[in-house]
Design an enzyme around this catalytic site. Structure first.
Site, PDB file in Angstrom:
ATOM      1  N   CYS A  70       0.803  -1.227   0.000  1.00 40.13           N
ATOM      2  CA  CYS A  70       0.000   0.000   0.000  1.00 40.13           C
ATOM      3  C   CYS A  70       0.835   1.275   0.000  1.00 40.13           C
ATOM      4  O   CYS A  70       0.281   2.367  -0.182  1.00 40.13           O
ATOM      5  CB  CYS A  70      -0.973  -0.010   1.179  1.00 40.13           C
ATOM      6  SG  CYS A  70      -0.193  -0.212   2.792  1.00 40.13           S
ATOM      7  N   HIS A  71       2.135   1.175   0.170  1.00 41.03           N
ATOM      8  CA  HIS A  71       2.992   2.375   0.261  1.00 41.03           C
ATOM      9  C   HIS A  71       4.224   2.162  -0.600  1.00 41.03           C
ATOM     10  O   HIS A  71       5.252   1.730  -0.088  1.00 41.03           O
ATOM     11  CB  HIS A  71       3.375   2.609   1.722  1.00 41.03           C
ATOM     12  CG  HIS A  71       4.059   3.919   1.978  1.00 41.03           C
ATOM     13  ND1 HIS A  71       5.416   4.071   1.859  1.00 41.03           N
ATOM     14  CD2 HIS A  71       3.574   5.122   2.347  1.00 41.03           C
ATOM     15  CE1 HIS A  71       5.748   5.320   2.171  1.00 41.03           C
ATOM     16  NE2 HIS A  71       4.637   5.972   2.469  1.00 41.03           N
ATOM     17  N   PHE A  72       4.203   2.389  -1.784  1.00 39.86           N
ATOM     18  CA  PHE A  72       3.174   2.877  -2.694  1.00 39.86           C
ATOM     19  C   PHE A  72       2.967   1.820  -3.775  1.00 39.86           C
ATOM     20  O   PHE A  72       3.948   1.191  -4.174  1.00 39.86           O
ATOM     21  CB  PHE A  72       3.627   4.177  -3.368  1.00 39.86           C
ATOM     22  CG  PHE A  72       3.878   5.304  -2.412  1.00 39.86           C
ATOM     23  CD1 PHE A  72       2.831   6.110  -1.987  1.00 39.86           C
ATOM     24  CD2 PHE A  72       5.145   5.551  -1.920  1.00 39.86           C
ATOM     25  CE1 PHE A  72       3.065   7.163  -1.111  1.00 39.86           C
ATOM     26  CE2 PHE A  72       5.379   6.599  -1.042  1.00 39.86           C
ATOM     27  CZ  PHE A  72       4.346   7.406  -0.634  1.00 39.86           C
ATOM     28  N   VAL A  77       7.925   1.089  -0.681  1.00 42.43           N
ATOM     29  CA  VAL A  77       8.927   1.564   0.263  1.00 42.43           C
ATOM     30  C   VAL A  77       8.304   1.530   1.660  1.00 42.43           C
ATOM     31  O   VAL A  77       7.114   1.810   1.824  1.00 42.43           O
ATOM     32  CB  VAL A  77       9.424   2.983  -0.113  1.00 42.43           C
ATOM     33  CG1 VAL A  77       8.301   3.998  -0.106  1.00 42.43           C
ATOM     34  CG2 VAL A  77      10.563   3.434   0.777  1.00 42.43           C
TER      35      VAL A  77
END
Length: 172
Positions: A70-72, A77
Site C-alpha cells: 500500500c505504500h506505494f 517503500v
C-alpha cells in the site's frame, strides 16, 4: 518485574504486546502489524553514547511485508514513520525493562532526518537507541537518540526521542 534479560526473541516481543513479558502494569509493545522489530539483540543500562542505556534490535525485511503493498503501489517503500515509531517502541520497551510502569505514549522527537529508504529488496533493518535520560517520578519518561540502518547503511537519525509512561491516559 519478571524476565529482565539482555536480549529478546520474537515470541518474547509478542508476549510483551499482550502484557505478559514483564508482568501486569508494565508498558506493552504493539501487536503485529505495528510491532516493528523481530528481535532485541542487546539491552544494557550502562552502555551507549551517553552511558545511560543501549538497545539494539532488528527487523527482517521480506517483500511480503504488509506496508509494501500500500505504500506505494508500483513504488514500494517502508514508510519512514514506521521506522520512527520503532524507535519510540524501543524507548518504551527500555522504560519497562528498567522497572517503569504505565502505558507508553510517544511524546515527541527533537529532530529526525531521513537519508535513505527501506525497499522490499533489503534484508535487515537494525535499530540503535542510545538512552540519554530516564526520569522516574510521577511521570516516567525516557529521552534517547536513535538511528536506523538498512543492510548496514544508516538511513534515519533521530535526536531527543521522548516516551512517557502514564498511569491514566484519559486526559492525554
Amino acid at each position: 518485574m519478571q524476565n529482565k534479560r539482555d536480549s529478546y526473541n520474537r515470541d518474547d516481543l509478542l508476549a510483551s504486546s499482550q502484557g505478559e513479558l514483564f508482568g501486569p502494569g508494565y508498558p506493552q509493545l504493539p501487536a503485529p502489524n505495528m510491532l516493528m522489530m523481530d528481535r532485541v539483540t542487546k539491552m544494557s543500562e550502562t552502555e551507549g553514547d551517553f552511558g545511560k542505556g543501549l538497545i539494539l534490535a532488528e527487523l527482517d525485511i521480506t517483500p511480503d511485508l504488509w506496508f509494501f503493498d500500500c505504500h506505494f503501489p508500483g513504488d514500494p517503500v517502508m514508510p519512514g514513520c514506521l521506522g520512527l515509531d520503532a524507535m519510540w517502541q524501543l524507548v518504551g520497551f527500555f522504560l519497562g525493562w528498567v522497572g517503569g510502569k504505565g502505558k507508553g505514549r510517544a511524546l515527541g522527537v527533537g529532530e529526525v532526518k531521513f537519508t535513505g529508504q527501506i525497499l522490499p529488496t533489503a534484508k535487515k533493518v537494525t535499530y540503535e537507541i542510545h538512552m540519554k535520560r530516564v526520569v522516574n517520578r510521577k511521570l516516567v519518561m525516557g529521552l534517547a537518540d536513535g538511528r536506523v540502518c538498512v543492510d548496514g547503511k544508516e538511513i534515519y537519525v533521530a535526536k531527543d526521542l521522548k516516551v512517557g509512561l502514564f498511569q491514566d491516559t484519559s486526559s492525554f
